[in-house]
Design a protein around this motif. Structure first.
Motif, PDB file in Angstrom:
ATOM      1  N   UNK A   1     -55.459  32.935 -38.683  1.00 52.37           N
ATOM      2  CA  UNK A   1     -55.718  34.297 -38.800  1.00 52.37           C
ATOM      3  C   UNK A   1     -54.302  34.963 -38.946  1.00 52.37           C
ATOM      4  N   UNK A   2     -54.165  36.175 -39.220  1.00 52.79           N
ATOM      5  CA  UNK A   2     -52.837  36.833 -39.392  1.00 52.79           C
ATOM      6  C   UNK A   2     -52.171  36.931 -38.051  1.00 52.79           C
ATOM      7  N   UNK A   3     -52.858  36.816 -36.791  1.00 48.20           N
ATOM      8  CA  UNK A   3     -52.316  36.800 -35.475  1.00 48.20           C
ATOM      9  C   UNK A   3     -51.636  35.612 -35.291  1.00 48.20           C
ATOM     10  N   UNK A   4     -52.299  34.534 -35.671  1.00 43.19           N
ATOM     11  CA  UNK A   4     -51.525  33.264 -35.671  1.00 43.19           C
ATOM     12  C   UNK A   4     -50.601  33.165 -36.526  1.00 43.19           C
ATOM     13  N   UNK A   5     -50.477  33.412 -37.666  1.00 44.74           N
ATOM     14  CA  UNK A   5     -49.502  33.505 -38.511  1.00 44.74           C
ATOM     15  C   UNK A   5     -48.341  34.208 -38.199  1.00 44.74           C
ATOM     16  N   UNK A   6     -48.576  35.438 -37.720  1.00 43.78           N
ATOM     17  CA  UNK A   6     -47.578  36.240 -36.961  1.00 43.78           C
ATOM     18  C   UNK A   6     -47.008  35.903 -35.753  1.00 43.78           C
ATOM     19  N   UNK A   7     -47.622  34.990 -34.937  1.00 36.74           N
ATOM     20  CA  UNK A   7     -47.045  34.598 -33.746  1.00 36.74           C
ATOM     21  C   UNK A   7     -46.115  33.595 -34.040  1.00 36.74           C
ATOM     22  N   UNK A   8     -46.476  32.433 -35.035  1.00 35.63           N
ATOM     23  CA  UNK A   8     -45.430  31.578 -35.670  1.00 35.63           C
ATOM     24  C   UNK A   8     -44.068  31.957 -36.275  1.00 35.63           C
ATOM     25  N   UNK A   9     -44.456  32.984 -37.237  1.00 36.73           N
ATOM     26  CA  UNK A   9     -43.223  33.679 -37.731  1.00 36.73           C
ATOM     27  C   UNK A   9     -42.457  34.383 -36.398  1.00 36.73           C
ATOM     28  N   UNK A  10     -42.927  34.915 -35.258  1.00 34.36           N
ATOM     29  CA  UNK A  10     -42.286  35.540 -34.408  1.00 34.36           C
ATOM     30  C   UNK A  10     -41.268  34.474 -33.477  1.00 34.36           C
ATOM     31  N   UNK A  11     -41.890  33.224 -33.421  1.00 31.65           N
ATOM     32  CA  UNK A  11     -41.029  32.111 -32.857  1.00 31.65           C
ATOM     33  C   UNK A  11     -39.926  31.985 -33.875  1.00 31.65           C
ATOM     34  N   UNK A  12     -39.991  31.935 -35.004  1.00 32.10           N
ATOM     35  CA  UNK A  12     -39.079  31.877 -36.048  1.00 32.10           C
ATOM     36  C   UNK A  12     -37.933  32.766 -36.019  1.00 32.10           C
ATOM     37  N   UNK A  13     -38.384  34.128 -36.051  1.00 34.38           N
ATOM     38  CA  UNK A  13     -37.339  35.200 -36.016  1.00 34.38           C
ATOM     39  C   UNK A  13     -36.569  35.354 -34.644  1.00 34.38           C
ATOM     40  N   UNK A  14     -37.058  35.039 -33.508  1.00 37.06           N
ATOM     41  CA  UNK A  14     -36.747  35.466 -32.241  1.00 37.06           C
ATOM     42  C   UNK A  14     -35.435  34.862 -32.008  1.00 37.06           C
ATOM     43  N   UNK A  15     -34.940  33.638 -32.473  1.00 37.50           N
ATOM     44  CA  UNK A  15     -33.473  33.221 -32.360  1.00 37.50           C
ATOM     45  C   UNK A  15     -32.145  34.075 -32.982  1.00 37.50           C
ATOM     46  N   UNK A  16     -32.820  34.505 -34.104  1.00 35.24           N
ATOM     47  CA  UNK A  16     -31.724  34.976 -34.956  1.00 35.24           C
ATOM     48  C   UNK A  16     -31.888  36.621 -34.238  1.00 35.24           C
ATOM     49  N   UNK A  17     -32.900  37.424 -33.996  1.00 36.28           N
ATOM     50  CA  UNK A  17     -32.670  38.443 -33.153  1.00 36.28           C
ATOM     51  C   UNK A  17     -31.847  38.485 -32.110  1.00 36.28           C
ATOM     52  N   UNK A  18     -32.172  37.412 -31.260  1.00 32.23           N
ATOM     53  CA  UNK A  18     -31.379  37.196 -30.091  1.00 32.23           C
ATOM     54  C   UNK A  18     -29.785  36.859 -30.206  1.00 32.23           C
ATOM     55  N   UNK A  19     -29.460  36.083 -31.071  1.00 36.28           N
ATOM     56  CA  UNK A  19     -28.022  35.941 -31.542  1.00 36.28           C
ATOM     57  C   UNK A  19     -27.489  37.147 -31.839  1.00 36.28           C
ATOM     58  N   UNK A  20     -27.976  37.988 -32.398  1.00 37.59           N
ATOM     59  CA  UNK A  20     -27.280  39.528 -32.990  1.00 37.59           C
ATOM     60  C   UNK A  20     -27.019  40.187 -31.935  1.00 37.59           C
TER      61      UNK A  20
END
Length: 354
Positions: A206-225
């Protein structure tokens, strides 16, 4: 006896206008501050030249990319017209009215919004802990781990989400649809959530599952900034807050967060830009359906980048032109998001409210 004459009315002294001395124009000109002329060295001129060349190159690449997409997409756009923005079906070879980006563009925005909604509190909390609470030795380790997570290829996150995560979260998705299904976005149709025998596959891909995986991908980048901006909060204002009796959280709320507002916004928009253009992880998880699905917990969805990856290999020349048009729409959407983020950051510079 000597008599003195009676004094008459008090006489006022006569006032004469004061005349200012005339200044010599040459002396006045000599007193003016001389304009400062900076004589740049060879190193400064080289640096300026490289900086201008880099900026010009980036602008040229962006213009060339947009022009190439527009040129390749012109045939499909002329055929589809305005129906390209309103049609949900994707069958370019069938002609006008049978292909458009209404479904895939909506799905892209939904996945990006889900990813940012999940990643923002994680990234903000992690950045604050590393910057303000973690011991010095642990801080270096955590910084290295976060940077390492940001370097992991997206296909690894996609495989992890496809093989393990979505099936582990199927029960959570069922619970959400059972108790929060009265919210239109969280409703799942075609199944009874109270039936224990209903298959869990309706809650995966589903879109929620895809969004959850993408959230784990972008969290480190956002955290570093965010962490880098929080570390630059002025030490004098930190100490001043403590001197006034503030607690650590009070200091963070009154000094660190106002100072790092621009970094939080910039990191969030950067993560959103990557979420909108993510391809392989969404391609592995999402079951493509070319219709607008607002029920994000239900199987099926669509996005622009997975559509291009799915259909490019076996498409006709006209279908490739249609895919280029979809890519052009995604390119313009990303530009709009980035320009909006730049405008917001410019109005809330880090440190402006601290």
């Amino acid at each position: 006896m000597t008599t003195h004459p009676t004094a008459g009315p008090t006489a006022h002294p006569t006032t004469h206008p004061t005349t200012l001395p005339q200044r010599d124009p040459a002396a006045a000109a000599a007193e003016r501050p001389r304009p400062l002329v900076a004589r740049s060295s060879l190193v400064d001129r080289l640096f300026l030249l490289v900086a201008r060349a880099g900026g010009t190159l980036v602008l040229a690449v962006m213009v060339s990319l947009g022009g190439y997409l527009a040129l390749r997409a012109s045939g499909a756009l002329r055929t589809a017209g305005l129906s390209f923005l309103t049609t949900q079906e994707w069958n370019p070879d069938a002609g006008r009215g049978h292909f458009g980006i209404a479904a895939v563009l909506t799905g892209t925005v939904l996945i990006g919004a889900i990813a940012v909604s999940l990643a923002l509190p994680l990234a903000l909390g992690c950045a604050l802990y590393i910057s303000e609470y973690a011991p010095r030795r642990l801080k270096r380790t955590l910084i290295g781990l976060v940077d390492l997570m940001a370097a992991v290829p997206s296909v690894v996150y996609g495989l992890w989400g496809f093989v393990l995560l979505q099936y582990q979260l199927a029960g959570t998705a069922r619970w959400i649809s059972t108790y929060l299904g009265w919210i239109p976005l969280l409703k799942v149709t075609g199944t009874d959530p109270d039936d224990p025998l209903s298959p869990p596959t309706v809650y995966v891909a589903s879109s929620a599952m895809a969004g959850t995986v993408v959230a784990f991908m972008i969290t480190p980048i956002m955290c570093s900034i965010m962490r880098e901006v929080f570390d630059q909060a002025p030490a004098g204002e930190r100490e001043g807050a403590y001197a006034l009796g503030s607690t650590r959280w009070g200091m963070i709320r009154s000094v660190v967060l106002p100072f790092g507002r621009g970094g939080v916004i910039g990191g969030t928009m950067l993560g959103l830009g990557r979420a909108l253009g993510e391809t392989i992880s969404v391609y592995l998880i999402l079951s493509m359906h070319f219709e607008i699905r607002w029920h994000v917990l239900q199987t099926g969805g669509s996005a622009v980048a997975p559509l291009i990856a799915l259909r490019y290999g076996d498409s006709s020349p006209f279908a490739i032109s249609a895919l280029m048009a979809a890519g052009l729409a995604l390119f313009l959407l990303t530009l709009v998001v980035n320009f909006a983020a730049a405008a917001v950051v410019a109005r809330s510079r880090s440190g402006a409210a601290s």
